[in-house]
Every structure is written in C-alpha cells, then in structure tokens.
Write a protein that holds these residues in place. Sequence first.
Motif, mmCIF file in Angstrom:
data_model
loop_
_atom_site.group_PDB
_atom_site.id
_atom_site.type_symbol
_atom_site.label_atom_id
_atom_site.label_comp_id
_atom_site.label_asym_id
_atom_site.label_seq_id
_atom_site.Cartn_x
_atom_site.Cartn_y
_atom_site.Cartn_z
ATOM 1 N N TYR A 123 13.091 5.740 0.698
ATOM 2 C CA TYR A 123 12.447 6.510 -0.362
ATOM 3 C C TYR A 123 11.641 7.622 0.293
ATOM 4 N N LEU A 124 12.017 8.849 0.016
ATOM 5 C CA LEU A 124 11.424 9.967 0.735
ATOM 6 C C LEU A 124 9.980 10.231 0.321
ATOM 7 N N ASP A 125 9.593 9.806 -0.885
ATOM 8 C CA ASP A 125 8.217 10.055 -1.319
ATOM 9 C C ASP A 125 7.282 8.912 -0.930
ATOM 10 N N LEU A 126 7.801 7.968 -0.145
ATOM 11 C CA LEU A 126 6.945 6.913 0.381
ATOM 12 C C LEU A 126 6.709 7.182 1.874
ATOM 13 N N THR A 127 5.605 6.649 2.394
ATOM 14 C CA THR A 127 5.369 6.824 3.831
ATOM 15 C C THR A 127 6.268 5.856 4.596
ATOM 16 N N VAL A 128 6.301 6.060 5.893
ATOM 17 C CA VAL A 128 7.090 5.195 6.774
ATOM 18 C C VAL A 128 6.721 3.734 6.535
ATOM 19 N N GLU A 129 5.430 3.475 6.571
ATOM 20 C CA GLU A 129 4.976 2.092 6.448
ATOM 21 C C GLU A 129 5.249 1.519 5.050
ATOM 22 N N GLU A 130 5.108 2.369 4.028
ATOM 23 C CA GLU A 130 5.363 1.892 2.665
ATOM 24 C C GLU A 130 6.830 1.535 2.475
ATOM 25 N N ASN A 131 7.714 2.312 3.083
ATOM 26 C CA ASN A 131 9.132 1.986 3.029
ATOM 27 C C ASN A 131 9.396 0.628 3.663
ATOM 28 N N LEU A 132 8.813 0.425 4.832
ATOM 29 C CA LEU A 132 9.028 -0.845 5.521
ATOM 30 C C LEU A 132 8.427 -2.000 4.723
ATOM 31 N N ALA A 133 7.253 -1.754 4.137
ATOM 32 C CA ALA A 133 6.620 -2.795 3.326
ATOM 33 C C ALA A 133 7.510 -3.133 2.139
ATOM 34 N N PHE A 134 8.095 -2.093 1.545
ATOM 35 C CA PHE A 134 8.960 -2.347 0.392
ATOM 36 C C PHE A 134 10.178 -3.175 0.781
ATOM 37 N N PHE A 135 10.884 -2.752 1.828
ATOM 38 C CA PHE A 135 12.122 -3.462 2.162
ATOM 39 C C PHE A 135 11.848 -4.881 2.648
ATOM 40 N N SER A 136 10.737 -5.062 3.396
ATOM 41 C CA SER A 136 10.439 -6.434 3.809
ATOM 42 C C SER A 136 10.129 -7.285 2.582
ATOM 43 N N GLY A 137 9.446 -6.694 1.608
ATOM 44 C CA GLY A 137 9.164 -7.423 0.369
ATOM 45 C C GLY A 137 10.434 -7.716 -0.406
ATOM 46 N N ALA A 138 11.348 -6.749 -0.426
ATOM 47 C CA ALA A 138 12.599 -6.935 -1.162
ATOM 48 C C ALA A 138 13.412 -8.078 -0.552
ATOM 49 N N TYR A 139 13.222 -8.331 0.745
ATOM 50 C CA TYR A 139 13.900 -9.466 1.363
ATOM 51 C C TYR A 139 13.042 -10.729 1.285
ATOM 52 N N HIS A 153 5.468 5.713 -6.228
ATOM 53 C CA HIS A 153 6.222 6.828 -6.814
ATOM 54 C C HIS A 153 5.365 7.572 -7.832
ATOM 55 N N ILE A 154 4.677 6.792 -8.679
ATOM 56 C CA ILE A 154 3.861 7.403 -9.731
ATOM 57 C C ILE A 154 2.724 8.214 -9.116
ATOM 58 N N LEU A 155 2.062 7.616 -8.126
ATOM 59 C CA LEU A 155 0.906 8.294 -7.532
ATOM 60 C C LEU A 155 1.316 9.537 -6.758
ATOM 61 N N ARG A 156 2.537 9.526 -6.189
ATOM 62 C CA ARG A 156 2.974 10.674 -5.399
ATOM 63 C C ARG A 156 3.429 11.840 -6.268
ATOM 64 N N ASP A 157 3.681 11.562 -7.526
ATOM 65 C CA ASP A 157 4.200 12.609 -8.407
ATOM 66 C C ASP A 157 3.163 12.942 -9.468
ATOM 67 N N PRO A 158 2.325 13.947 -9.193
ATOM 68 C CA PRO A 158 1.213 14.241 -10.111
ATOM 69 C C PRO A 158 1.697 14.545 -11.520
ATOM 70 N N GLN A 159 2.926 15.050 -11.629
ATOM 71 C CA GLN A 159 3.445 15.370 -12.960
ATOM 72 C C GLN A 159 3.468 14.146 -13.865
ATOM 73 N N ILE A 160 3.780 12.997 -13.271
ATOM 74 C CA ILE A 160 3.862 11.788 -14.084
ATOM 75 C C ILE A 160 2.501 11.472 -14.685
ATOM 76 N N LEU A 161 1.460 11.530 -13.837
ATOM 77 C CA LEU A 161 0.136 11.177 -14.334
ATOM 78 C C LEU A 161 -0.374 12.215 -15.336
ATOM 79 N N ILE A 162 -0.069 13.481 -15.056
ATOM 80 C CA ILE A 162 -0.487 14.514 -16.005
ATOM 81 C C ILE A 162 0.197 14.282 -17.346
#
Lengths: 325, 373
Positions: free
Chosen positions: A96-112, B17-26
């Motif tokens: 997920y490009l809008d997540l940070t590196v660590e958030e991506n890893l946290a997500f996938f580890s959680g998904a498993y 995702h929601i927090l990263r996209d200000p448009q959603i919160l607006i």
Amino acid sequence: MADDTRGGDAIVEVDALTKRFGAFTAVDRVSFAVGRGEIFGYLGANGAGKTTTIRMLCGLLAPTEGKALVAGHDVGTHPRRVKRAIGYMSQRFSLYLDLTVEENLAFFSGAYGMYGARRATRIAWALEHAGLADRRGELTRSLPGGIRQRLALASSLLHEPALVFLDEPTAGVDPASRRDFWRLIRQLVRGGTTVFVTTHHLDEAEYCDRVGLMVDGRLVALDTPQGLKATHVPGQVWAVEGATRDQVATALAPAREAKQVHAIQVFGREVHVRVTGPLADRDAFSGALRAAGLGALRLEESQATLEDVFLELVGRGRNGQEEAA
Amino acid sequence: MSRLVRVRAIAQKEVFHILRDPQILIFALGMPVALILLFGYAVSFDVEHIPLAVVDQDHSAESRALVAAFTAQDLFELVATREEPASVEPLLQRNVARAALIIPEGYARDVHRGQMATAQLLLDGADNMSAAIALGYANSIALSQSLGRARVQLGSFEMPVEARVRTLFNPRLQSSVVLVPGLMVIVLVLVAVMLTALTVAREYERGSMEQLFATPVGRIEIILGKLAPYFVLGLVQVLLVLTTGVVLFDVPVNGSLALLFLIASLFLLAMLMQGLVISVVTRNQMVASQVAAISTLLPAMLLSGFVFPIDNMPPVLQGLAHVLPAKYFVDGLRGVLLRGNGLDVVWPDLVAMGLFFVVMLVVSTKRFQRRVA
C-alpha cells in the motif's frame, strides 16, 4: 514431462492442471513438480498462462481440471490451507503506497495472524532484510522501485513460508536492483525456502535451478538452463565480425543444405551462427567462410542463451520449424 | 485470537488510508456541517415576508384595515402600492412582488351594507409552494376579517363549527427542526455508501485485493475490518449533525439518546453493506461512485420523506420507499427527536432496516469470493 525434482521430496506437485475461461484455455494440462529448496523459474511471453498458473497454485483461482498439491494441500479443495503455507508476491501490487514501510509490514504480519513478540521480531527481520531499518517511517510511495520490490518480498516472507511464489517480481525494475533482488532470492534459498518465480527476463532464468517454459498455455519444456540449451539449441555458436548476415549465409550454403547450420542471427556488429557437425571445429568453420571469399574476419566462440531456446521453442510452437535458419 | 488480529490489522490499515487522505476527512466531517448550515439557514421551507403589492381603489378605513391585516404579521411585506390593477402585473412578472392585493372601489360600501365584499388576490403560481402557502395565509386573514365584521354587526357571533388546531411536537412548524434529522440521512448515506464503495473498489482496481486474498484473511474478516472504521466515522457524523442541530437550530431531543444511536447504527450498518455490495459488484471506483450516488442520494432526498411526503407518491415509488431504509431512518429519528418515541413505537423501523442489512450482507458475501476473477 520429467518429474525429477532436485533435493528429494516435492513441495509442489501439479498434475494436468487446466484453467479455461469460457472457450479460452489459459492453462492446458500442465504437469510438473517443484522440489524443496529449488529456484523454479516459470518462463513465457505475456499471456502464455504464467500468472494463471501461479494464481491457481496460490489458491486464488479454482482449477477447471486437474490437480495441484502445494505444501501438501490441494489448491482446489483447501485453498485457505495453501494460503497459510505460502508467500505470494503478485505482479501488479504488493504494497500500500499510502502506508509507511512499517505500517505495511504491520498490516501483512497481522493479515497472517501474527501478534506479540513474534510479530515484532519478524517485522524487525523484514526491515533488516529489505535494508530499510532507517527508513521505516517513510511512505512506501517515496521509495524507489527496487527497494519497494525488496520490501514486498520481505512482507511476503513475514510468516516464514516454506514456499514463496513471485509473479514477475522484477518487472519495471532497473538492472542493478534486479541483480540485488536475485541476490536476496539466492540467500533465501540457502536458508531452505523454495522459490517459484515467473519472469520474462531471460537472463534471470539463468539463475534458476530449473526452468519451465510456457507457450500458449502449455508447458513445452522443463529442464535446467544447461539442459534446455543442450536439448533445444545444440551445437557450437560462432560470433563472426566483419561480414553481413547475407554474406555469411551464402558462404555457408552447402552446410545449410546438410542441415548443419541451425541459426544465423545478427547481434550488433556480430553475426552469430549456430552449427553442428564438422563446422563446430574452429578451423573448419573459418575455412568455410574463407572459401567463400570472406577473409580477415574476427571469429569468436559464443554461447547459446535461453533466449535462443525461447525463440526456438516459441517459433516452433507457433509456426512449426520454418523459422529455424 | 489470530482471527481478531487479522480483523484489527485490516481495520488499522483502513484508518491509515483515511488519515492519509485529507479529502476523506473533509468530505466526511466538513460536508455534514456545511449541509446543515446550508439547509438550516439558507434553505427554508418556511414561507414568510412574501412581497406584496397593493392596489387600493377604495381608499377607505375598511380597505386600509384589510391591507393592515395582511401586513400586520411577518407573512406579507408591502413592497409597492399602485392605483391601477393593470400596473401590478409587471411587478409580478419582474418578481418584485409575489402576491398582489386588489381592493376595488365600493369595498367599504359593501362591507357596511352587509353584502359580500370582494377583494382580489393575485398569486405568482410559478412558485407553487410559496403560492399555496400564501393562499392559506390569505384565506385565514379573510376569515378573521369576516368574523370581525360579523361580531361588529351582530354584537356577538360564534362560528357554528370551529376547528381548534394545536400543532404538537413542533408548535411553530419550523422547518429546520424537521430538516435537521432529515439531513442526517443524506450525510450518512453519502459517507457510508460512497466511502465503502470506493475503498473496496480501490483494492480491486489497484490489485491489492489479490494480495489480500492470497493471505489467510477470510471474507468476513475483510468485511468487518474494512467497515469498522467507517462505522465509527458515521457515528461521529451523527454526533456532529445532532450537536449542530441542537445548538444552532434548537432541535429538541425529546426521546432517548441511546435509542437514537441504535437507530443510527442500524441505518449505518445497512448503508455500509449497500456500499460493499456496490463495490464487490462493480470492482471499479468510477462506476462504484456513480452507482453509489444514484442509489443512495436520490432515495435519501426523494424517498425518505425528508422533503416530499411519501403518501402522495405514485404506488411504484411508495413501494420503493418502503423497501429502502432511508424512510425508516427518517421516521424513527423524527419520532425519537421530536415526538420522544420509545422502542415500543420505533421497533418496526428498526426491523425494516435490519432486514435490509441482512439481505445486503448475504448478497455481498455471496458475491465477495476470496478468489480473483
């Protein structure tokens, strides 16, 4: 198809696996086996059925016919068990490009389903492995393609699967990053993981222990890279510099009659000629050219590549033999 | 345990995702406030200060009394006086006046003779809603004038039949009090349906759904994880709209707040499911957002009873209104807010919304296969 798997027992066993979409057969009765600890390359043009095969093996797509056991589980009847046992890095997307590196890893580890100390340990491992320990807070969007691919690989390995499927992992990645990526794959295999990788970079296929070649939904060849070359592009390759393709072709006309010349191809300023029989001898070959008035040539020994194998097999698959020399 | 971990991982990712996209919160938090201010202040269905032109050809005390009766309250506002009836028509055409009162010569004479005295009222029918309301005002003014005359002439007079109307729950018939709960329906459908439709379709479009399906995460886990943040966001919106309504527009909260949030929660769940169905069927953000807009906004505006009474609609639309949850939500909400209704009254609304939720849940899980097409 030979089912000889290296390193003992098979981790993937595929038997007459078939996928049809309506009237179109994307994968046609494919059978093979992958041994534990192997780098298994799956090669083919776009649309040859590579991704469809990999999706069936990952439990993402139900086979129309045939059977596949992955890590001991039937992909048709127990896709979820398969998913737990494997890692998968898809062609289009891995992070997920809008997540940070660590958030991506946290997500996938959680998904498993990982949590607690193991999760923390594995995330730390992945950061280390991808060389991102100091960039964990950065948005994935800001990372260059090569590093993203490394992170994607690491996130597909968080749950320590014995087998990982990589679908075109180096598509759109620069050559240096591709080389780094393959270094990671070899490291992984040394650690005992089996890697099933699709690619259309033929140079990458050389790194694989065995290579399967898909043409129009069928697996037309499966062997080690050396074996494929020996079987499908036999003979000696001579690189000739200082003559045109036509000149060389004319000079070798008698040998071509005798079916001793298999391919004449232009590579930059060189003409590559693959021959068997007496012309495999350097002096005999240069003699044949000199006899036709082609003197003062540079002649070097060259190597058949998997690209030659690919062209040979794809040409035969589509148009029969006539494309060969 | 690992099931819970998986749901939490998905929910957490969605929050990012929601927090990263200000448009959603607006969109989610700004729009409700903007709408409520717009509807509360600017859009009013209360018709007052109707511009009135007067042609008084009688020039008598009685005619002036009639004009005074029209303009005494805030209902009509005198904007012009003319001598000739013909000269008021341009005023109506140019929208300077929306009503014209024409009192012919002999009005006072007729009044005193006890004959039927007539005055003419011209109304601008181009705005039928205001015209209908102005007509109502005019009738009641004429009636009270007649009564006044009757008392003068007969000493005392009582109407043979008199309806004494007392409007309960919203005594001043203020539209903002009714509109604010109605607005809630628009705010909730927009965010709940639109955002869920987009978020799931986005995962299909970017190919991340495939990656998600390749993990052991189950269908229900994906649904729960993805919808939970939007459910919370929806409840925040309810609170926001309600607070704004109470503070700025004196919307009464006569019933129980808990029941109010129960109604809102059930409606939210139904809408989140509808959004999910749209996205798993379309798998495309563009199409999903259009389907979401058409399938929610129109019913919320037209078929919820928010603006237009459902009872006056053609049977087909009435039927549709009774299937969609918007009507039940507005019903239940107005009941609790204005009438102070309890569970004993609003339970059918809850059941109706619950049914819709279950149907949508079944449809979405059927269509939502953990495999790629």
